[in-house]
Design an enzyme around this catalytic site. Structure first.
Site, short mmCIF file in Angstrom:
data_model
loop_
_atom_site.label_atom_id
_atom_site.label_comp_id
_atom_site.label_asym_id
_atom_site.label_seq_id
_atom_site.Cartn_x
_atom_site.Cartn_y
_atom_site.Cartn_z
CG HIS A 3 33.35 39.67 35.46
ND1 HIS A 3 32.58 38.59 35.79
CD2 HIS A 3 34.62 39.21 35.39
CE1 HIS A 3 33.34 37.52 35.93
NE2 HIS A 3 34.60 37.86 35.70
CG ASN A 40 32.98 35.94 32.62
OD1 ASN A 40 32.46 35.03 33.25
ND2 ASN A 40 34.21 36.31 32.81
CB CYS A 50 34.29 35.92 41.44
SG CYS A 50 35.65 35.37 42.48
CG HIS A 75 38.54 37.98 32.53
ND1 HIS A 75 38.38 36.62 32.30
CD2 HIS A 75 37.76 38.26 33.60
CE1 HIS A 75 37.54 36.13 33.21
NE2 HIS A 75 37.16 37.11 34.01
NE ARG A 105 37.88 30.08 35.79
CZ ARG A 105 37.93 31.24 36.42
NH1 ARG A 105 37.53 31.33 37.67
NH2 ARG A 105 38.35 32.33 35.80
CG ASP A 106 35.27 33.81 35.56
OD1 ASP A 106 35.08 33.61 36.77
OD2 ASP A 106 35.59 34.92 35.09
#
Ligand code: MG
Length: 311
Positions: A206, A246, A237, A204, A12-13
């Site tokens: 990055h 990430n 993003c 989370h 996803r990310d």
């Protein structure tokens, strides 16, 4: 041995900011490889408007293509009740909602300022309770906003407190743009714990500005047992300018294993997955382990001397 749970957010990310559109089959293959490497909980996809995030337009098809696996938890990201309903219909095991710690990013990313986001999350929490669907929340831009600048820890704490009061048991603190430092991580976690002491915290990070693993270290030291990472270090993003990947799952796992933590993950299988990604991505992934390999800790065996041949 302390166990750290790694949630792979690559499907996803990791993928959502990639310019190369992955086929549904490649997404399913990626997920299968993560499951084979021992990932038990992961972001499978997101249920956002396909015009806004074209890479996630096949969310339902990805979910439908996955082989049933009772041992894993497939998370679907949703920004509103409509997305929540789509995620449930598609068969996710958990829904992740998003709050932002700043209004600027909230308006750009999900078309809602913080107060409106809290109303939306309350609706989602109400539905999730009725459905018995696990709902977690991520608080993005917790260390800085690309539009509003510095974010005070009190603003993160305010959103965390509101989420905890809705009955949401797991709260992820996200450094969407790589603005955090290890010291800021310590401070934000302390601020969140002060107002939401019962919440299970997740972090989370990055690696946009090379502080990702240092921040992960700080989170672990602060007692956080759940970390997001993306295999290969893919990610970004679409609504955060210059956001990059990430932290790489394999880099994080290597660091944790070297320090004696348990993750339950097969590092070599993760590295193989990172190498596999080169083909659908059309370029190598940014992770370090995919280049350097695992340091085994074993002394190198000296090559045997060549036998003397008779003259
Ligand atoms: Mg992210």
């Amino acid at each position: 041995m302390r166990k750290i749970e790694i949630i792979d957010v690559g499907p996803r990310d990791g993928l959502q900011n990639e310019k190369v559109l992955f086929s549904t089959q490649d997404k399913i293959s990626l997920i299968s490889k993560l499951e084979a490497a021992g990932i038990k909980r992961y972001e499978a996809t997101s249920f956002v408007h396909p015009k806004l995030v074209p890479q996630m337009a096949d969310a339902e098809d990805v979910m439908a293509g996955l082989a049933p696996n009772p041992d894993v938890t497939r998370i679907g990201l949703a920004l509103n009740v409509r997305g929540y309903a789509r995620a449930c219909d598609a068969g996710v095991d958990e829904v992740n909602g998003v709050l932002t710690a700043s209004d600027g990013f909230g308006v750009k990313n999900q078309g809602a300022d913080r107060n409106k986001q809290l109303d939306i999350l309350a609706e989602m929490a109400h539905a999730a309770r009725a459905d018995g669907m696990p709902l977690t929340v991520t608080i993005s831009t917790a260390f800085g906003c690309p539009f509003d600048g510095d974010v005070p820890p009190a603003d993160v704490a305010r959103m965390a407190k509101a989420a905890a009061e809705m009955g949401i048991v797991e709260i992820a603190i996200a450094d969407t743009i790589g603005a955090g430092t290890p010291w800021a991580v310590t401070e934000v976690i302390k601020a969140v714990r002060a107002v939401a002491p019962q919440a299970q915290l997740r972090a989370h990070f990055h690696d946009t500005r090379n502080t990702g693993l240092a921040n992960a270290y700080a989170a672990v030291e602060a007692g956080v047992d759940i970390l997001d990472a993306s295999v290969g270090g893919m990610g970004g993003c679409p609504f955060a300018p210059a956001a990059t990947g990430n932290i790489a799952t394999e880099d994080l796992v290597h660091m944790l294993h070297r320090a004696g933590f348990e993750t339950g993950l097969d590092l070599e299988a993760l590295i193989e997955t990172a190498h596999w990604l080169k083909t659908p991505l059309g370029r190598p992934v940014p992770s370090k382990l995919s280049k350097a390999g695992v340091f085994s800790g074993q002394a190198r065996v000296a090559p045997k001397a060549a036998p003397q041949t008779a003259q």
